[in-house]
Design a protein around this motif. Sequence first.
Motif: not given
Lengths: 264, 264
Positions: B259-260, A204, A212, B227-230, B201, B42-43
């Motif tokens: 969310p992606v 992901e 994104r 989900g990874h980010a979540e 994930e 996060f990202m």
Amino acid sequence: MRVNIQTVIDALISPVARLEQTVDTLKFGHPDTEVTGIVTAFMPTQFVIEQAISLGANLIIAHEAPFFSHHDDTSKLKDDPVYEDKRRLLESSGIALFRFHDYLHRYTPDGVMEGLIQTLDWMPYVQEHHPAYSIVHIPTETVFNIAEHVKKRLGISFVRAHGDRELLCSKIGLLAGYRGGSQNALPLFEREQLDLIIYGEGPEWETPEYVRDAVYQGRHKALIVLGHAESEEPGMEFLANKLRNIYPEIPLHYVKERPVFQVL
Amino acid sequence: MRVNIQTVIDALISPVARLEQTVDTLKFGHPDTEVTGIVTAFMPTQFVIEQAISLGANLIIAHEAPFFSHHDDTSKLKDDPVYEDKRRLLESSGIALFRFHDYLHRYTPDGVMEGLIQTLDWMPYVQEHHPAYSIVHIPTETVFNIAEHVKKRLGISFVRAHGDRELLCSKIGLLAGYRGGSQNALPLFEREQLDLIIYGEGPEWETPEYVRDAVYQGRHKALIVLGHAESEEPGMEFLANKLRNIYPEIPLHYVKERPVFQVL
């Protein structure tokens, strides 16, 4: 004519040069047993095995491995009751289980991809097949409508997506299975000038995050993620049809599982 | 008091013994620049970088890498316009980007996990922390209600799940990030006698297929995938709070991305 399990395996792998290393081995059963019926499936789940037994089939050809590990690593599953019950069922039933993964992906074109494209009804739109992906050039549609089409054709209730759902797309990169990572997928957007990538599964933090950023930068890009099984199951249905032609006298069944995930 | 970037980095990594190999490096910027403001995220997306610039922050502390690769492999992104635009923005803005991944996971307890459990409001229910997972023992609830709680607390619109949504669960294994694979997750069901695993994930052919077989065998098991980010974002919000206490004089912002994935 008597057909034994090794004969079927030989037929399956014959279109491809012999692989030195492969996960495509006979996990259960004996090569010289006469085949009474064949089940193809994406994943040899407990349900698939029970279905095969009740259908009188004694050979399961599955794309994935039975014990939740690509390389059959069961070291951490010793004494696990789920694993033990499944292993015992496979052993006591005498059913043969052949994994058909690496060779099918090396068909020309990739047998999994061919099944996916046939099921999506996109054969007329194939522009190019590559070993790890195919390019299709469909009549222009929105991401939303493409997602609706894909869901209907694959018989699934959802996909995950990134990008504007009204974005118009025609040039699509398709990657089946776990090929959605940045090594495989990312270079395609630019090299193939794609509007949309549709893949099965991938990390992901790689391709989705690229899309994104691309979308945020104002670029004409979108992503649809099908799910691993969802992207590869059609290949095993396609295989069942192929085998029906080779062995018209052997009962042949494709067993479809329900999607592993529901959305809550 | 003047605080430079290296001072903040030293503070971040100080709770953990120095790692010989780590992805936690300063990707952009200079260690001796004075910090004017900090953004945690996060990202480090294009949006996050632009937000940091407009907030007057000159240090981004991000859990993941900027170029869609855990090990900063940009070999296939040369001349890619998305990559080039993002890299140019980072360089021309002079902003510093520090990746804070390995060290945060090695906090005791794992800083990412602590953020997740705090956000889920499950601190009173923690039974045990382990390096790669935590066990919580919550008041008995259905899978559906647990999913509703998780979605509300994390501010997300969906999770993916397997199992009976009415199954009553109390003993839960939590795994943040990409720890949902069979090596980490599967042994927990039996060893910890879990009803439910919630992970960020993991490979779809591993734990989800195990849970599918377990449920089909009639076992009391379920799975929720965040989900990874979540699953990891709360850790970076938690970090912002921590840093606010250490550097009350430095403006500190946690920037949350959308969310992606959306479900179509």
